[in-house]
Design an enzyme around this catalytic site. Structure first.
Site, PDB file in Angstrom:
ATOM      1  N   ASP A  51      42.078  40.549  50.629  1.00 36.74           N
ATOM      2  CA  ASP A  51      41.739  39.785  49.437  1.00 36.74           C
ATOM      3  C   ASP A  51      42.557  40.225  48.229  1.00 36.74           C
ATOM      4  O   ASP A  51      42.930  39.403  47.382  1.00 36.74           O
ATOM      5  CB  ASP A  51      40.249  39.927  49.119  1.00 36.74           C
ATOM      6  CG  ASP A  51      39.380  39.034  50.010  1.00 36.74           C
ATOM      7  OD1 ASP A  51      39.931  38.115  50.649  1.00 36.74           O
ATOM      8  OD2 ASP A  51      38.161  39.258  50.055  1.00 36.74           O
ATOM      9  N   GLU A 123      37.640  37.950  38.225  1.00 33.97           N
ATOM     10  CA  GLU A 123      36.930  38.354  37.024  1.00 33.97           C
ATOM     11  C   GLU A 123      37.847  38.982  35.997  1.00 33.97           C
ATOM     12  O   GLU A 123      38.965  39.419  36.305  1.00 33.97           O
ATOM     13  CB  GLU A 123      35.806  39.348  37.349  1.00 33.97           C
ATOM     14  CG  GLU A 123      36.238  40.777  37.613  1.00 33.97           C
ATOM     15  CD  GLU A 123      36.731  41.034  39.012  1.00 33.97           C
ATOM     16  OE1 GLU A 123      37.852  41.577  39.151  1.00 33.97           O
ATOM     17  OE2 GLU A 123      36.022  40.715  39.978  1.00 33.97           O
ATOM     18  N   ARG A 149      25.821  47.022  23.450  1.00 34.70           N
ATOM     19  CA  ARG A 149      26.198  48.435  23.390  1.00 34.70           C
ATOM     20  C   ARG A 149      26.105  49.003  24.794  1.00 34.70           C
ATOM     21  O   ARG A 149      25.079  48.884  25.447  1.00 34.70           O
ATOM     22  CB  ARG A 149      25.277  49.209  22.440  1.00 34.70           C
ATOM     23  CG  ARG A 149      25.478  48.871  20.975  1.00 34.70           C
ATOM     24  CD  ARG A 149      24.388  49.477  20.097  1.00 34.70           C
ATOM     25  NE  ARG A 149      24.666  49.248  18.680  1.00 34.70           N
ATOM     26  CZ  ARG A 149      24.360  48.139  18.023  1.00 34.70           C
ATOM     27  NH1 ARG A 149      23.762  47.142  18.671  1.00 34.70           N
ATOM     28  NH2 ARG A 149      24.632  48.010  16.738  1.00 34.70           N
ATOM     29  N   ALA A 163      32.367  40.226  44.018  1.00 35.17           N
ATOM     30  CA  ALA A 163      33.253  41.383  43.858  1.00 35.17           C
ATOM     31  C   ALA A 163      32.647  42.389  42.872  1.00 35.17           C
ATOM     32  O   ALA A 163      31.519  42.826  43.053  1.00 35.17           O
ATOM     33  CB  ALA A 163      34.635  40.901  43.407  1.00 35.17           C
ATOM     34  N   MET A 166      29.058  41.908  41.594  1.00 37.71           N
ATOM     35  CA  MET A 166      27.928  42.217  42.472  1.00 37.71           C
ATOM     36  C   MET A 166      27.555  43.691  42.420  1.00 37.71           C
ATOM     37  O   MET A 166      26.391  44.055  42.607  1.00 37.71           O
ATOM     38  CB  MET A 166      28.265  41.799  43.903  1.00 37.71           C
ATOM     39  CG  MET A 166      27.066  41.749  44.831  1.00 37.71           C
ATOM     40  SD  MET A 166      27.507  41.043  46.421  1.00 37.71           S
ATOM     41  CE  MET A 166      25.937  41.201  47.276  1.00 37.71           C
ATOM     42  N   SER A 167      28.534  44.554  42.128  1.00 37.63           N
ATOM     43  CA  SER A 167      28.263  45.992  42.080  1.00 37.63           C
ATOM     44  C   SER A 167      27.388  46.384  40.893  1.00 37.63           C
ATOM     45  O   SER A 167      26.825  47.471  40.870  1.00 37.63           O
ATOM     46  CB  SER A 167      29.579  46.777  42.042  1.00 37.63           C
ATOM     47  OG  SER A 167      30.219  46.639  40.789  1.00 37.63           O
ATOM     48  N   ALA A 186      26.202  49.153  32.292  1.00 31.19           N
ATOM     49  CA  ALA A 186      25.451  50.254  31.676  1.00 31.19           C
ATOM     50  C   ALA A 186      25.114  49.975  30.216  1.00 31.19           C
ATOM     51  O   ALA A 186      25.529  50.693  29.312  1.00 31.19           O
ATOM     52  CB  ALA A 186      26.231  51.561  31.810  1.00 31.19           C
TER      53      ALA A 186
END
Length: 265
Positions: A51, A123, A149, A163, A166-167, A186
């Site tokens: 890919d 992305e 933030r 890709a 999804m993580s 995060a």
């Protein structure tokens, strides 16, 4: 479907792949394909590899709308690669027997500080390059939606939803839904700072604007697919679906959701 003849092979020039490609070249010639060395002359652009090789092939050939892209894998089948290099003769027979179809995949347009735009198939990611909270004002069209933030954000296409997106627990999106997905990396959420705290989808006509707050952490790492942009400073990143798409040659019996099932369930 009519078979196009001018074939361009995109692959990493290593000895191992060169050896794998040689039988493919002979087979292509035997079946009436004309191998070209100039990508501008190609009707079909075939990437050899996984890919990542397919993503590089589309980007480095300019996301051409006037040709077909096909992914040929050297290891195992991926989301963009429906064919294995050792089964290339089966691919040719599938084309002749009309067992393949052309699917259109949307492309993400990324404009940094109103400069020349970049394009990506999976992305665009914006991340802090220092150990400090990254602050971004998020606008949907002209509406200020939130102030983010955290470590960064990922904006993905439907095909890119499986890709990097999804993580970080983003949703898997059907590629027949033209949209872009915004996912947090995060995020900081407490009594003082608040974001939506989940991924969200924007329709095909929406424009997402990310304004980097100039507080000393305004040198983000901006990635398009599997490549980082060489941009040292950024104030504003605009993202929307491009007004073009790429055409990809796929097997009829190997749908997106069959690939999701095969890879994740």
């Amino acid at each position: 479907m009519p078979i196009r003849n001018n074939l361009y092979l995109f692959y990493k020039r290593t000895q191992e792949i060169e050896e794998q490609v040689q039988p493919l070249l002979k087979l292509a010639n035997q079946n009436g394909f004309h191998l070209v060395t100039n990508v501008e002359e190609a009707d079909i652009i075939a990437s050899i590899g996984g890919d990542n090789a397919f993503l590089q092939a589309t980007r480095k050939t300019g996301f051409r709308e006037d040709c077909l892209y096909v992914g040929v894998n050297t290891d195992s089948l991926g989301f963009y690669t429906d064919f294995m290099i050792q089964d290339f003769d089966q691919m040719i027979q599938a084309m002749k027997n009309e067992e393949v179809e052309v699917r259109r995949y949307p492309i993400l347009k990324v404009t940094v500080d109103q400069e020349h735009p970049f394009y990506c198939l999976n992305e665009c990611s914006i991340r802090s390059n220092v150990i400090k909270t990254f602050v971004i004002d998020v606008l949907i069209d002209d509406f200020h939606f939130e102030t983010f933030r955290g470590d960064g954000m990922i904006v993905s296409t439907p095909t890119g939803s499986t890709a990097y997106n999804m993580s970080v627990k983003g949703a898997v999106v059907d590629p027949t839904l033209p949209s872009l997905q915004v996912s947090e990396i995060a995020s900081l959420n407490n009594n003082e700072y608040r974001t939506l705290g989940t991924s969200f989808l924007l329709g095909a006509d929406r424009t997402l604007t990310l304004k980097v707050v100039q507080d000393g952490n305004d040198h983000p790492i901006i990635g398009v697919d599997n490549e980082a942009l060489s941009i040292r400073h950024a104030k504003e990143i605009k993202l929307r679906l491009a007004n073009k798409s790429i055409k990809v040659l796929k097997l009829k019996n190997n749908s997106f959701w069959q690939k999701v099932q095969r890879n994740f369930l």
